[in-house]
Design a protein around this motif. Sequence first.
Motif, PDB file in Angstrom:
ATOM      1  N   VAL A 272      42.223  40.264  28.180  1.00 25.08           N
ATOM      2  CA  VAL A 272      41.166  39.945  29.223  1.00 25.08           C
ATOM      3  C   VAL A 272      40.659  38.574  29.910  1.00 25.08           C
ATOM      4  N   ILE A 273      40.103  37.908  28.581  1.00 27.48           N
ATOM      5  CA  ILE A 273      39.346  36.461  28.606  1.00 27.48           C
ATOM      6  C   ILE A 273      40.489  35.709  29.313  1.00 27.48           C
ATOM      7  N   SER A 275      43.060  36.274  31.469  1.00 25.84           N
ATOM      8  CA  SER A 275      43.567  36.353  32.905  1.00 25.84           C
ATOM      9  C   SER A 275      41.749  36.351  33.565  1.00 25.84           C
ATOM     10  N   ARG A 276      41.147  36.583  33.189  1.00 28.17           N
ATOM     11  CA  ARG A 276      39.825  36.159  33.379  1.00 28.17           C
ATOM     12  C   ARG A 276      39.030  34.095  34.021  1.00 28.17           C
ATOM     13  N   LEU A 277      40.098  33.514  33.168  1.00 28.93           N
ATOM     14  CA  LEU A 277      40.001  32.222  32.875  1.00 28.93           C
ATOM     15  C   LEU A 277      40.656  31.931  34.169  1.00 28.93           C
ATOM     16  N   GLU A 278      41.814  32.100  33.950  1.00 29.95           N
ATOM     17  CA  GLU A 278      42.904  31.683  34.817  1.00 29.95           C
ATOM     18  C   GLU A 278      42.706  32.393  36.571  1.00 29.95           C
ATOM     19  N   ARG A 279      41.688  33.238  36.753  1.00 26.36           N
ATOM     20  CA  ARG A 279      41.317  33.699  37.893  1.00 26.36           C
ATOM     21  C   ARG A 279      40.144  32.863  38.642  1.00 26.36           C
ATOM     22  N   LYS A 280      39.164  32.410  37.303  1.00 30.63           N
ATOM     23  CA  LYS A 280      38.678  31.964  37.829  1.00 30.63           C
ATOM     24  C   LYS A 280      38.841  30.331  38.071  1.00 30.63           C
ATOM     25  N   SER A 283      40.408  30.770  41.642  1.00 29.94           N
ATOM     26  CA  SER A 283      39.615  31.091  42.924  1.00 29.94           C
ATOM     27  C   SER A 283      38.646  29.345  43.293  1.00 29.94           C
TER      28      SER A 283
ATOM     29  N   PHE B 100      44.383  44.057  42.222  1.00 26.04           N
ATOM     30  CA  PHE B 100      43.519  44.516  40.073  1.00 26.04           C
ATOM     31  C   PHE B 100      44.576  45.092  39.395  1.00 26.04           C
ATOM     32  N   ASP B 103      47.885  42.773  38.064  1.00 28.72           N
ATOM     33  CA  ASP B 103      47.089  41.841  37.274  1.00 28.72           C
ATOM     34  C   ASP B 103      46.673  42.924  36.068  1.00 28.72           C
ATOM     35  N   SER B 104      46.196  44.170  36.497  1.00 32.75           N
ATOM     36  CA  SER B 104      45.612  45.410  35.003  1.00 32.75           C
ATOM     37  C   SER B 104      47.593  45.537  34.988  1.00 32.75           C
TER      38      SER B 104
END
Lengths: 283, 281
Positions: A272-273, A275-280, A283, B100, B103-104
């Motif tokens: 989760v960390i 994939s969040r980093l990647e998304r941030k 964008s 979403f 990605d999940s």
Amino acid sequence: MLVLTLASVSLLLVIGIGLYLHSAPIIEKLSWGTLITSSAWKPLKGLFGFYPFIMGTLWVTGIAIIIALPLCLLTALFITEYAQTGIRRILVPFVNLLSGIPPVIFGVWGVLFIIPLIQNHIAPHFVEFSTGYSVLAGGIVLAVMIFPLIVSIIGEVLNTIPQELKDASLSLGATKWETIKKVILRKALPGIVAAVVLAVSRAFGETIAVLMVCGNNAVVPHSVFDAGYPLPALIANNYGEMLSIPLYDSALMFAALLLFIIILLFNIISRVILSRLERKLAS
Amino acid sequence: MIRRKAEEWFFKILMILAAIIVCGSFFLIVGTIFAKGIPYMNLDMLTKTPGGGFYIGKEGGILNAIIGSLYVAGGATVLGLFISVPVAIFINMYMNGKKFLSDSLRVAFDVLFGIPSIVYGAFGFLIMVYFGFRASLLGGIIAVTLLVIPILVRTLDEVIGTVPQELSDAALSLGATRWEMAKVVLRQIKPGIFTAVLLSFGRAIGDVASVLFTAGFSDNIPTSLHEPAATLPLAIFFQLSSPVEEVQGRGYASALILTIIVLIITVLSEILIKKFSKHKS
């Protein structure tokens, strides 16, 4: 296609439930608390305490991370920030080749190289006698096994840091190392944490290589030269005989369930960390 | 100023040393295996099954384990492909607009990838007990298939991601159905599929913990899915735990064989990946 996708994703759930159902008898009899905190391991008397095995796993994993993290962080920094393209092209394939080597080969290497090294050259400086089969040996072998994982994840994270940030720092007169220390590492911190969490979970579940060098003694280790007995090794070593002793199979399934839960949590956190980093950054 | 420069140099040297240790460990491992394995290497190892008294140092080879491993790894990769190709296509082509969800799904497969092989082995054993069959080639293939599905899905997923969006758009705008579009894309990623196969095969052939309770062990080459099958890593493990020096030596030679097989597979896939990424840009 939908069915296949759902089926393969639900594997996570099915594995969890399957392991839980099979370990239920022992959980009912002894409760989670006793199973995890008791250190009495006497299957013949119906005593199943997993504390020594949990400690064995923690020791080995801890040693591995302590060895691997600084080395891998420095290597990843070198590859992404310092090395010229030519050197990078030589280094990266070797990291990948290392990741392709099967666990059992790491185990053989541990027995042939690390064990004698500890027995003859390292241990004599600290303790009177050691066979070499110890949590230290397990930790070293594991550290080498998780090198590629940590290097490649930290490397990927470092590559996502925008060049402008580095340029800005450099143009203010900072040296390269100062830029790394004050800009890059700070920005990459969540990614590094994720890499470590992922590496810990990989180390937790590693079986055969650790089993071959760890000594497999069911007591809580007190120094790095003591033998340890990690959870996966316990499962692997006892599968044949378990059927003749009541509750033994259930106990081993409990060990697998424990591993599964810990690794599942760690993996979800780090993914989760990441994939969040990647998304941030996307964008 | 001098202090800053000194710090810079200090850490630069530290980094170079770290890089040498990390990459050098590969040579250390392969070197150790070669040095110990070569003296015990001979043609019998590759071409014979264990004879009587093999485990006390008499003659024979490990052909049973080599073939068994090829069966298990090959079977699992083929079976895994049948499952993961549709899954990868589904994630990439049937879910647009639901970022979403896709990605999940990707995170879920990453998590599955992180589950250790001993857990897959234990779970495979539970499946076998549930359906009432003994340790056999089939059991091994099932457990290893579970292990390689996440590898295959994530690799294929990444490869499909490199196909230009215009290509699939063009196919769709010509009136192709999504399935026809998928076929166009699949043709485009043929080398990528091959890479995924190699990665999965490499992982499958080297893994012990998943086949430990599921494939069993046998001195014969299996002739049906229901017979137990020896595997190379397990053969190494057993031979190494023998007190007889000759048998241990054969363990080293077996380790050498496995190392060579895996190195060839890894180098091939490296080359393919490099070609593929060139093709992309």
